[in-house]
Design a protein around this motif. Structure first.
Motif, PDB file in Angstrom:
ATOM      1  N   UNK A  52       0.940  -1.154  -0.082  1.00  0.00           N
ATOM      2  CA  UNK A  52       0.096  -0.002   0.010  1.00  0.00           C
ATOM      3  C   UNK A  52       0.583   1.305   0.213  1.00  0.00           C
ATOM      4  N   UNK A  53       0.208   2.261  -0.708  1.00  0.00           N
ATOM      5  CA  UNK A  53       1.068   3.492  -0.771  1.00  0.00           C
ATOM      6  C   UNK A  53       1.992   3.694  -1.931  1.00  0.00           C
ATOM      7  N   UNK A  54       2.236   2.800  -2.696  1.00  0.00           N
ATOM      8  CA  UNK A  54       3.148   2.716  -3.767  1.00  0.00           C
ATOM      9  C   UNK A  54       2.692   3.505  -4.847  1.00  0.00           C
ATOM     10  N   UNK A  55       3.724   4.487  -5.466  1.00  0.00           N
ATOM     11  CA  UNK A  55       3.272   5.065  -6.749  1.00  0.00           C
ATOM     12  C   UNK A  55       3.430   4.363  -8.001  1.00  0.00           C
ATOM     13  N   UNK A  56       2.526   4.413  -8.704  1.00  0.00           N
ATOM     14  CA  UNK A  56       2.575   3.675 -10.128  1.00  0.00           C
ATOM     15  C   UNK A  56       2.549   4.663 -11.194  1.00  0.00           C
ATOM     16  N   UNK A  57       3.476   4.592 -11.996  1.00  0.00           N
ATOM     17  CA  UNK A  57       3.392   5.380 -13.361  1.00  0.00           C
ATOM     18  C   UNK A  57       3.257   4.219 -14.539  1.00  0.00           C
ATOM     19  N   UNK A  58       2.377   4.519 -15.520  1.00  0.00           N
ATOM     20  CA  UNK A  58       2.087   3.423 -16.412  1.00  0.00           C
ATOM     21  C   UNK A  58       2.546   4.021 -17.783  1.00  0.00           C
ATOM     22  N   UNK A  59       3.248   3.668 -18.492  1.00  0.00           N
ATOM     23  CA  UNK A  59       3.639   4.110 -19.799  1.00  0.00           C
ATOM     24  C   UNK A  59       3.382   3.441 -21.183  1.00  0.00           C
ATOM     25  N   UNK A  60       2.807   3.959 -22.037  1.00  0.00           N
ATOM     26  CA  UNK A  60       2.872   3.138 -23.459  1.00  0.00           C
ATOM     27  C   UNK A  60       4.105   3.038 -23.978  1.00  0.00           C
ATOM     28  N   UNK A  61       4.506   1.678 -24.414  1.00  0.00           N
ATOM     29  CA  UNK A  61       5.555   1.243 -25.245  1.00  0.00           C
ATOM     30  C   UNK A  61       5.043   0.984 -26.771  1.00  0.00           C
ATOM     31  N   UNK A  62       5.559   1.889 -27.407  1.00  0.00           N
ATOM     32  CA  UNK A  62       5.244   2.239 -28.825  1.00  0.00           C
ATOM     33  C   UNK A  62       6.226   0.867 -29.627  1.00  0.00           C
ATOM     34  N   UNK A  63       7.270   0.619 -29.091  1.00  0.00           N
ATOM     35  CA  UNK A  63       8.430  -0.252 -29.718  1.00  0.00           C
ATOM     36  C   UNK A  63       9.028  -1.041 -28.437  1.00  0.00           C
ATOM     37  N   UNK A  64       9.332  -2.297 -28.432  1.00  0.00           N
ATOM     38  CA  UNK A  64      10.113  -2.823 -27.504  1.00  0.00           C
ATOM     39  C   UNK A  64      10.689  -4.078 -28.553  1.00  0.00           C
ATOM     40  N   UNK A  65      11.847  -4.282 -28.094  1.00  0.00           N
ATOM     41  CA  UNK A  65      12.751  -5.439 -28.595  1.00  0.00           C
ATOM     42  C   UNK A  65      13.527  -6.328 -27.671  1.00  0.00           C
ATOM     43  N   UNK A  66      13.446  -7.533 -27.720  1.00  0.00           N
ATOM     44  CA  UNK A  66      14.294  -8.527 -26.985  1.00  0.00           C
ATOM     45  C   UNK A  66      15.557  -8.725 -27.517  1.00  0.00           C
ATOM     46  N   UNK A  67      16.716  -8.095 -26.901  1.00  0.00           N
ATOM     47  CA  UNK A  67      17.982  -8.240 -27.858  1.00  0.00           C
ATOM     48  C   UNK A  67      18.773  -9.230 -27.295  1.00  0.00           C
TER      49      UNK A  67
END
Length: 80
Positions: A65-80
Motif C-alpha cells: 500500500x502507498x506505492x506510486x504507479x506510473x504507467x507508460x505506453x511502449x510503442x516499440x520494444x525488442x528483446x536483444x
C-alpha cells in the motif's frame, strides 16, 4: 504493451515483488533513493500487456500500500 513503474518503500518491496511474481508477472527490481528525506525506495519495472495493467495495480495495492504507479505506453520494444 505497457511499462509500469512502481516506486515503493523498501519495507514493502519484498511483498510486492513476491505477489507480482506469484501472479506470473516478470519484475525488475532497482534500489533507488529520493524524496525530501532521501529515504531508500525500491523501483519495480513491470512490462505488461494492455489488459493486465489493472490486475498489476490491484496486486501492488494489496501487497504494498502507498506505492506510486506510473504507467507508460511502449510503442516499440525488442528483446536483444
Amino acid at each position: 504493451m505497457k511499462l509500469i513503474i512502481f516506486v515503493t518503500e523498501d519495507a514493502h518491496a519484498d511483498a510486492g515483488v513476491d505477489a507480482l511474481v506469484a501472479a506470473g508477472f516478470r519484475v525488475t527490481r532497482l534500489a533507488t533513493t529520493g524524496g525530501f528525506l532521501r529515504r531508500g525506495n525500491t523501483t519495480l519495472l513491470v512490462g505488461v500487456e494492455d489488459n493486465q495493467v489493472d490486475r498489476a495495480h490491484e496486486i501492488i495495492q494489496r501487497a504494498a500500500p502507498g506505492t506510486l504507479a506510473i504507467t507508460m505506453d511502449l510503442e516499440r520494444y525488442e528483446r536483444l
